[in-house]
Enzyme design. Structure first.
Site, PDB file in Angstrom:
ATOM      1  N   HIS A   1      -1.518 -11.690  -9.232  1.00 31.40           N
ATOM      2  CA  HIS A   1      -0.924 -10.476  -9.785  1.00 31.40           C
ATOM      3  C   HIS A   1      -1.306  -9.318  -8.878  1.00 31.40           C
ATOM      4  CE1 HIS A   1       0.753  -7.927 -13.032  1.00 31.40           C
ATOM      5  NE2 HIS A   1      -0.099  -7.036 -12.540  1.00 31.40           N
ATOM      6  N   CYS A   2      -0.316  -8.676  -8.284  1.00 27.03           N
ATOM      7  CA  CYS A   2      -0.555  -7.609  -7.318  1.00 27.03           C
ATOM      8  C   CYS A   2      -0.467  -6.263  -8.022  1.00 27.03           C
ATOM      9  CB  CYS A   2       0.461  -7.684  -6.179  1.00 27.03           C
ATOM     10  SG  CYS A   2       0.189  -6.440  -4.908  1.00 27.03           S
ATOM     11  N   PRO A   3      -1.565  -5.502  -8.099  1.00 25.60           N
ATOM     12  CA  PRO A   3      -1.480  -4.176  -8.749  1.00 25.60           C
ATOM     13  C   PRO A   3      -0.650  -3.190  -7.950  1.00 25.60           C
ATOM     14  CG  PRO A   3      -3.648  -4.494  -7.747  1.00 25.60           C
ATOM     15  CD  PRO A   3      -2.929  -5.803  -7.621  1.00 25.60           C
TER      16      PRO A   3
ATOM     17  N   ASN B   1       2.665  -3.843  -9.232  1.00 22.43           N
ATOM     18  CA  ASN B   1       2.748  -3.858 -10.697  1.00 22.43           C
ATOM     19  C   ASN B   1       3.590  -5.041 -11.159  1.00 22.43           C
ATOM     20  OD1 ASN B   1       2.168  -2.940 -13.285  1.00 22.43           O
ATOM     21  ND2 ASN B   1       3.975  -1.624 -13.374  1.00 22.43           N
ATOM     22  N   ASN B   2       3.389  -6.169 -10.486  1.00 19.11           N
ATOM     23  CA  ASN B   2       4.185  -7.354 -10.758  1.00 19.11           C
ATOM     24  C   ASN B   2       3.439  -8.573 -10.243  1.00 19.11           C
ATOM     25  OD1 ASN B   2       6.293  -8.947 -11.572  1.00 19.11           O
ATOM     26  ND2 ASN B   2       7.692  -8.349  -9.923  1.00 19.11           N
TER      27      ASN B   2
END
Length: 381
Positions: free
Chosen positions: A182-184, A187-188
């Site tokens: 999950h890549c901040p 945001n996805n």
């Protein structure tokens, strides 16, 4: 005389007997204390014993509150991180257009000017396009239809079917197909359908940062030398515009160089994972499994799939292009041959966020009939 000797001997025997009794009692108390200690340790170990427990499991348990906090903070601050990426990138683009581009037009030859204009705008378009697609494209989620399928496990958090290479994201609170992480900054989640956009964005952003750092190196040295003269006596006569120009160039070079180093290392890491046909999660799981099997004198190995050239639609009419790409993308970890980048290959059909179904069934036929050795390991993730 004899009576005194007898009394002295009796006293000595009584003293020795008392010493022996005290010594026996002390030894008995020490033995009882040792037995209680060993019994307590045995009870504690029996209550906490787990054949899968190791140092990593203990650390994960200790850091569970930290993971919970990070999940919730990332969930709420994802929009802030996206805005930060857009703001920093926009500031760099503005500085390039205001500071670097006029000097390039004045000092470079026409051939170099054309090259800089063409490459710079092409790189910028690639960054914007792939970042937008990585944010807006769904990573892919398994169907929520609860069918009785023997070839598919069940997620313990979603209580829904969970295909191979699928993992549950605690931030999105959903299962993601071929989840990488999950890549901040997006945001996805990075999964099956947007992995190639994420990797392309990292690649083009790294190239753009390297390009800005190399192009602005001479200007950075001149601006840094000028800033060092600000505190001389008497101070140099720089206007406000010149001071802003110097600080902007230093800001551009430092930010681009830092991002190029950090993001370049991440890009190389993901490129290595793609050549191995693994995701970040699978790399971690396979490493643990490899260490576990090495202790038993075994080696972790996955069977190779048949060559994709032998599965072409003209060789097997019952398989369409969509089914072939779907089968290649969902192959178990380690099944892809070196150099095969399934995450970068385009998928036929419309991306609706769900796997491409086969005819007459919600699930693809290869998924129902196939047996993946990795499936049992990922059932609890």
């Amino acid at each position: 005389m004899r009576s005194r000797q007898r009394m002295l001997a009796a006293a000595m025997r009584l003293l020795l007997k008392c010493l022996r009794l005290g010594r026996r009692r002390r030894f008995k108390l020490v033995r009882q204390a040792g037995q209680l200690w060993h019994y307590g340790r045995l009870c504690l170990r029996s209550l906490l014993y787990n054949s899968f427990t190791n140092g990593d499991v203990v650390l994960d348990s200790l850091f569970e509150p930290v993971y919970w906090l990070v999940d919730h903070v990332t969930r709420w601050f994802g929009v802030v991180f996206v805005a930060l990426v857009i703001g920093l990138t926009s500031s760099i683009v503005a500085i390039v257009y205001i500071c670097l581009l006029p000097l390039i037009l004045q000092t470079y030859t026409p051939a170099w000017i054309c090259w800089h204009l063409a490459y710079g705008h092409w790189n910028l378009i690639m960054i914007v396009f792939h970042y937008y697609k990585a944010i807006t494209t769904s990573p892919g989620h398994p169907p929520q239809a609860k069918n009785d399928l023997t070839g598919v496990s069940i997620c313990r958090k979603c209580i829904a079917p969970k295909p191979a290479r699928t993992h549950h994201c605690s931030i999105c609170n959903r299962c993601v197909l071929k989840m990488d992480h999950h890549c901040p900054w997006l945001n996805n989640c990075v999964g099956h359908y947007n992995h190639r956009y994420f990797f392309s964005f990292c690649l083009f952003m790294t190239m753009g940062c390297i390009y800005c750092s190399i192009s602005g190196w001479d200007m950075f040295r001149d601006a840094y030398a000028a800033i060092e003269t600000y505190y001389q006596t008497p101070p140099p006569t720089f206007t406000f515009r010149q001071r802003a120009f110097h600080k902007s160039v230093v800001y551009l070079w430092v930010l681009c160089s830092s991002v190029a180093l950090a993001l370049g290392a991440l890009t190389l890491w993901h490129a290595a994972l793609i050549t191995r046909g693994e995701t970040s999660i699978e790399r971690h799981i396979n490493k643990k499994e490899r260490q576990r099997l090495q202790k038993k004198g075994k080696a972790l190995a996955h069977p190779r799939p048949p060559a994709l050239s032998s599965l072409t639609p003209w060789n097997r009419p019952e398989l369409g292009a969509a089914s072939l790409h779907d089968q290649a993308a969902h192959t178990a970890p380690g099944h892809l041959r070196p150099g095969c980048c399934s995450s970068l290959s385009p998928l036929a059909g419309e991306r609706t966020g769900d796997p491409l179904p086969s005819q007459g069934s919600v699930w693809p036929k290869w998924l129902v009939e196939g047996r993946c050795s990795y499936q049992s390991q990922s059932s609890g993730k």
